[in-house]
Design an enzyme around this catalytic site. Structure first.
Site, mmCIF file in Angstrom:
data_model
loop_
_atom_site.group_PDB
_atom_site.id
_atom_site.type_symbol
_atom_site.label_atom_id
_atom_site.label_comp_id
_atom_site.label_asym_id
_atom_site.label_seq_id
_atom_site.Cartn_x
_atom_site.Cartn_y
_atom_site.Cartn_z
ATOM 1 C CG HIS A 145 36.920 32.024 36.287
ATOM 2 N ND1 HIS A 145 38.264 31.706 36.211
ATOM 3 C CD2 HIS A 145 36.463 32.054 35.002
ATOM 4 C CE1 HIS A 145 38.605 31.548 34.937
ATOM 5 N NE2 HIS A 145 37.529 31.740 34.185
ATOM 6 C CG HIS A 163 34.862 28.768 31.920
ATOM 7 N ND1 HIS A 163 36.005 28.156 31.450
ATOM 8 C CD2 HIS A 163 35.171 30.082 32.044
ATOM 9 C CE1 HIS A 163 36.955 29.054 31.313
ATOM 10 N NE2 HIS A 163 36.482 30.238 31.650
ATOM 11 C CD GLU A 164 32.826 32.890 33.128
ATOM 12 O OE1 GLU A 164 33.478 33.445 34.043
ATOM 13 O OE2 GLU A 164 33.230 32.841 31.946
#
Length: 377
Positions: A29, A25-26
């Site tokens: 980003h 997920h990170e």
């Protein structure tokens, strides 16, 4: 195969499930931020005091925190881990400011924020695609192979050989679609479109809600209509078809998650059914005892839920940021700082309340409240 997961085994399985998903997920980003020319100051897996860390040549600190319940990427110009802009970002040197997050056009900021949940969905699609390549895609036709005595199907006069072409207006293409269409509607009436010979028949029935207990003692409810398929068919697929099927599986779980959330909001489901990190940890240990395939499939399921939850329009979550960016794109200016601050406080209150509820439920699911009641009694 282990019979029952112990405490340390459960913790290890939980870290195996959650750690990679937080990273995925990170990293979504982070990598889109890099492509957009934004400098990342910190990439953290976990919160709190740093256990391990290093700084790369771009000046990004990579670290692992002691509380493994999430993670964050803090970009240049961010005030904190939830991307609240630093009030002094305008005072940064021009070169640094150009690579800060708040200085980017709204479409870039939205793309960076959206990348986290999208990466979770893509990760799940990749897992499902790998399973599809290895074992094939279910293609069992939605034809009734047997009708269970005393079932809703028998009461509605469904017959062996009937082909179910739609349920509640949704097309049914394979037998696996049938339980998914009714299982979590908690026995609400279902309208079935049946093909019987050359005739099309509309049937209204009420699925029966059953309570099941798995080998670990977990109880769950689902609705069934009481039919079984004929011979199960699996079709080998090429990589493209495997990915397409994986995307369809992922979208099906997203829709199901949305339906269940709607049931919570409308009171059709009790908030007592909500679970949080402790429940995920418990289920991680249980899935690990069933084998590697079960654990990997569970990772895909949690990844989808992580992506979905982060898209909810609550400040502090990715969906909340996207909501403000939508306002900014339409009005050609950011929302007033005071409105953002109050929205942030509201979102924080909602998330804290939700965490308290799910933690209370999680403790109940592992028997804490029962043991306390016995001690008091």
């Amino acid at each position: 195969m282990l019979e029952s997961p112990g405490f340390l085994f459960t913790i290890l399985a939980f870290l195996v499930v959650l750690g990679p998903l937080v990273f995925v997920h990170e990293y979504g980003h982070y990598i889109v931020g890099r492509w957009c020319g934004v400098k990342a100051d910190t990439f953290s897996i976990g919160f709190g005091r740093k256990i391990l860390g290093w700084t790369d040549k771009r000046g990004t600190e990579w670290k692992i925190g002691w509380l493994p319940l999430g993670g964050y990427v803090q970009f240049a110009g961010d005030r904190d881990a939830v991307s609240q802009p630093d009030a002094n970002w305008h005072n940064m040197p021009a070169e640094e400011r150009s690579h800060s997050f708040p200085a980017q056009p709204v479409w870039k900021r939205a793309l960076i924020v959206l990348a986290g949940p999208v990466t979770n969905f893509l990760f799940a699609i990749a897992i499902f695609a790998a399973f599809n390549m290895a074992s094939g895609v279910p293609t069992t036709p939605p034809v009734v192979g047997a009708v269970e005595p005393g079932s809703a199907a028998e009461a509605a006069d469904l017959r062996v050989g009937d082909r179910i072409v739609a349920i509640n207006g949704g097309a049914i293409e394979k037998f696996d679609d049938i339980p998914m269409a009714v299982a979590f509607d908690l026995g609400k009436p279902a309208e079935l479109a049946i093909q019987r010979g050359g005739e099309r028949i509309d049937v209204l029935l009420r699925p029966r809600v059953i309570t099941e207990t798995d080998r670990f003692g977990n109880k769950g409810e689902r609705a069934v209509i009481g039919i079984r398929s004929g011979e199960i068919a699996l079709e080998p697929v090429n990589p493209l078809a495997a990915v397409q099927a994986g995307a369809a599986q992922t979208w099906g779980i997203v829709r199901l998650t949305g339906d269940i959330l709607g049931q919570f909001l409308t009171g059709q489901r009790s908030v007592k059914e909500m679970g949080g990190p402790l429940k995920i940890a418990k289920q991680s240990g249980e899935m690990a005892t069933l084998g590697l395939s079960s654990l990997i499939f569970f990772v895909a399921f949690v990844s989808i839920n992580l992506g979905f939850i982060n898209l909810l329009p609550l400040p502090m979550l990715d969906g909340g940021h996207l909501l403000f960016y939508g306002y900014e794109a339409i009005r050609r200016r950011p929302a007033p700082p005071q409105a953002q601050e109050w929205a942030f406080r509201f979102g924080f209150a909602v998330i804290v309340t939700l965490m308290l509820v799910v933690t209370f439920n999680d403790l109940g699911s592992i028997g804490v409240w029962d043991r306390i009641a016995r001690l008091i009694g």
